[in-house]
Scaffold this active site. Structure first.
Site, PDB file in Angstrom:
ATOM      1  CG  ASP A  36      -1.992  -0.853   1.009  1.00  0.00           C
ATOM      2  OD1 ASP A  36      -2.251  -1.554  -0.084  1.00  0.00           O
ATOM      3  OD2 ASP A  36      -2.549  -1.237   2.352  1.00  0.00           O
ATOM      4  CG  HIS A 240      26.539   6.394 -11.251  1.00  0.00           C
ATOM      5  ND1 HIS A 240      26.047   6.415 -12.484  1.00  0.00           N
ATOM      6  CD2 HIS A 240      27.161   7.691 -11.307  1.00  0.00           C
ATOM      7  CE1 HIS A 240      26.154   7.373 -13.059  1.00  0.00           C
ATOM      8  NE2 HIS A 240      26.848   8.315 -12.515  1.00  0.00           N
ATOM      9  CG  ASP A 257      28.207  12.901  -7.402  1.00  0.00           C
ATOM     10  OD1 ASP A 257      27.325  13.935  -7.256  1.00  0.00           O
ATOM     11  OD2 ASP A 257      28.324  12.427  -8.482  1.00  0.00           O
ATOM     12  CG  ASP A 268      25.558  16.418 -10.231  1.00  0.00           C
ATOM     13  OD1 ASP A 268      25.955  15.945  -9.435  1.00  0.00           O
ATOM     14  OD2 ASP A 268      25.557  16.120 -11.481  1.00  0.00           O
ATOM     15  CG  HIS A 347      33.280  10.487 -15.781  1.00  0.00           C
ATOM     16  ND1 HIS A 347      33.447  12.051 -15.928  1.00  0.00           N
ATOM     17  CD2 HIS A 347      33.960  10.087 -14.610  1.00  0.00           C
ATOM     18  CE1 HIS A 347      34.048  12.242 -14.750  1.00  0.00           C
ATOM     19  NE2 HIS A 347      34.185  11.166 -14.000  1.00  0.00           N
ATOM     20  CG  HIS A 351      25.796  15.808 -16.686  1.00  0.00           C
ATOM     21  ND1 HIS A 351      24.740  16.582 -15.749  1.00  0.00           N
ATOM     22  CD2 HIS A 351      26.459  15.242 -15.801  1.00  0.00           C
ATOM     23  CE1 HIS A 351      24.906  16.584 -14.674  1.00  0.00           C
ATOM     24  NE2 HIS A 351      25.971  15.689 -14.522  1.00  0.00           N
ATOM     25  CG  HIS A 358      22.886  12.704 -15.918  1.00  0.00           C
ATOM     26  ND1 HIS A 358      23.131  11.285 -16.299  1.00  0.00           N
ATOM     27  CD2 HIS A 358      23.518  13.375 -15.052  1.00  0.00           C
ATOM     28  CE1 HIS A 358      24.169  11.282 -15.435  1.00  0.00           C
ATOM     29  NE2 HIS A 358      24.366  12.195 -14.729  1.00  0.00           N
ATOM     30  CD  GLU A 381      29.937  15.495 -13.471  1.00  0.00           C
ATOM     31  OE1 GLU A 381      30.285  14.260 -12.624  1.00  0.00           O
ATOM     32  OE2 GLU A 381      29.082  15.589 -14.031  1.00  0.00           O
ATOM     33  CE1 TYR A 385      36.016   9.112 -10.193  1.00  0.00           C
ATOM     34  CE2 TYR A 385      36.395   9.207 -12.351  1.00  0.00           C
ATOM     35  CZ  TYR A 385      35.764   9.571 -11.446  1.00  0.00           C
ATOM     36  OH  TYR A 385      34.943  10.856 -11.474  1.00  0.00           O
ATOM     37  NE  ARG A 403      31.886  12.405  -9.850  1.00  0.00           N
ATOM     38  CZ  ARG A 403      31.750  11.207  -9.318  1.00  0.00           C
ATOM     39  NH1 ARG A 403      32.757  10.505  -9.738  1.00  0.00           N
ATOM     40  NH2 ARG A 403      30.804  10.720  -8.457  1.00  0.00           N
ATOM     41  CD  GLU A 405      28.956  16.783 -10.828  1.00  0.00           C
ATOM     42  OE1 GLU A 405      28.834  16.208  -9.744  1.00  0.00           O
ATOM     43  OE2 GLU A 405      28.192  16.732 -11.471  1.00  0.00           O
TER      44      GLU A 405
END
Ligand code: GLY
Ligand code: MN
Ligand code: MN
Length: 436
Positions: A36, A240, A257, A268, A347, A351, A358, A381, A385, A403, A405
């Site tokens: 529910d 991610h 992030d 972001d 990457h 974006h 995104h 960003e 790695y 990273r 960003e």
């Protein structure tokens, strides 16, 4: 956001659709989480952009030139019992009075009423493929009209992507949209500062995530723009990573992030900092390299420059730095051409950013990279790695993930960083973390 802004958008949108044509878009649906319980409702961004209407079970119709009204909303009828259990909803009266629809009909009557709107129209603008149930219904309505052709009714002959119009509009942010983006950016930046301040070894990643959410919510932003990534040590090498359940270790870096959503607009931000408050020498070297790559990329954010130029700048700085530090061997040009940097930087530079993290908007036009224009908002960003099991590099680099960003507005003569409230230089980060 004021209704006048939505009205302005609808006017522009209808001009682009043109008389004799029609556009349809359905709202998002509630999604069941379990039994529910539903997931928190999030409106479809395109639907919200044009209507400001934040309910499920709705369909917006745009019929430029329709005499009885060009903007029609199908929605749930007001139901007292529903209001008692679930709270306020607009009903048909609210749709016209508060949301300025020219006409409103019950969503339950959609199959009876909507085909009439489609008759004798040439093109239907519609986000085909987004909602398969609705696609099927639309095709059934068109077939129904076709079956009546002998009575002189003409069925629409073209289904056109609505995305190409709405997404192009969404790519350029208005002053009111920028206000929301700035608020999302500021609240999120402050949350990152708080995370740096409370971080210490022995805490779990989810405890830092809790601090971020606390910061967002207590400032009125009740939703994250995407699941927060709180990645200690080599977890940062999973791009991610959202498990967020490991214990933080002194000597490791922590990559966060995370961004909040403000009235459907996202922030972001990524920052990477030492759990202990002090960078080790190898961490410092790689961190400074990523920061330099970000600075080089930011210098390429200017009206008239192609979108990919910032990416190329980041690739050049990172590859050169990786050679200098001994992580890559060979000549700069050849390493770039052979994309050897992708082992550590897999990457792109960023974006578009807006209602969706995104965000929508074409990156290429006629096969060429799009030129930046004032009012566009994007992330910058770069990252590095170094896989834990990377045998080709010295052990001291392995398992480091970094990273940095920021959210960036293209201005008339360059760029503005919307998220510069949170420190990113080594000196500033160390000072902030030691200030307690
Ligand atoms: N937070 C997802 C991204 O940075 O693209
Ligand atoms: Mn991003
Ligand atoms: Mn991000």
């Amino acid at each position: 956001m004021k209704q006048s802004e939505f009205k302005k958008r609808r006017k522009q949108f209808m001009q682009r659709i043109g008389k004799g044509n029609i556009a349809l878009i359905s709202s998002a649906s509630t999604q069941i989480r379990n039994r529910d319980v539903d997931f928190p409702f999030r409106q479809d961004s395109d639907f919200y952009y044009l209507t400001g209407f934040n309910e499920p079970d709705a369909v917006a119709v745009f019929a430029p030139g329709r005499e009885q009204g060009e903007y029609v909303l199908f929605c749930r009828e007001f139901d007292e019992k529903k209001a008692l259990w679930e709270g306020a909803h607009a009903g048909l009266e609210g749709a016209t009075v508060h949301y300025e629809a020219d006409d409103a009909f019950p969503i339950d009557d959609l199959d009876d009423i909507l085909p009439g709107f489609l008759e004798n129209k040439t093109k239907i603008f519609y986000p085909l493929g987004r909602n398969l149930d609705f696609d099927q219904r639309l095709l059934a309505w068109i077939n129904h009209i076709r079956s009546q052709s002998r009575s002189g009714v003409v069925a629409p002959s073209e289904l056109v992507s609505l995305d190409s119009i709405v997404h192009e509009m969404r790519l350029f942010k208005s002053a009111n949209e920028l206000k929301l983006l700035r608020r999302a950016a500021t609240v999120s930046a402050n949350a990152h500062i708080r995370a740096m301040q409370v971080c210490k070894s022995g805490l779990y990643e989810y405890q830092i995530e809790a601090e971020l959410i606390h910061s967002f919510m207590s400032n009125g932003l009740r939703s994250v723009a995407y699941p927060s990534i709180v990645a200690g040590g080599s977890n940062a090498c999973t791009l991610h990573y959202t498990e967020n359940k490991a214990k933080l270790k002194s000597g490791d870096l922590l990559l966060i992030d995370a961004g909040a959503e403000c009235d459907h607009y996202a922030a972001d931000i990524t920052r990477t900092f030492p759990v202990s408050g002090r960078f080790s020498e190898p961490q410092k070297q790689l961190y400074q390299l990523v920061l330099d790559a970000q600075s080089a990329a930011l210098e390429q954010i200017k009206p008239g420059l192609p979108w990919n130029q910032a990416h190329d700048a980041s690739v050049e700085v990172l590859t050169k730095g990786l050679i200098d530090l001994g992580l890559l061997k060979g000549k700069l040009k050849k390493l770039i051409k052979d994309e050897k940097y992708k082992l550590f930087y897999m990457h792109r530079i960023g974006h578009w950013l807006g209602m969706d993290v995104h965000d929508v908007g074409a990156y290429k036009v006629n096969d060429a990279w799009r030129l930046l224009e004032p009012g566009m908002v994007l992330t910058v960003e770069p990252g590095l790695y170094i896989p834990v099991d990377c045998k080709t590099v010295d052990e001291k680099w392995r398992g480091i993930g970094i990273r940095i960003e920021d959210d960036v507005l293209v201005t008339a003569d360059g760029y503005e960083v919307l998220t510069d409230g949170v420190p990113k230089s080594i000196v500033e980060i160390e000072a902030l973390m030691q200030a307690l």
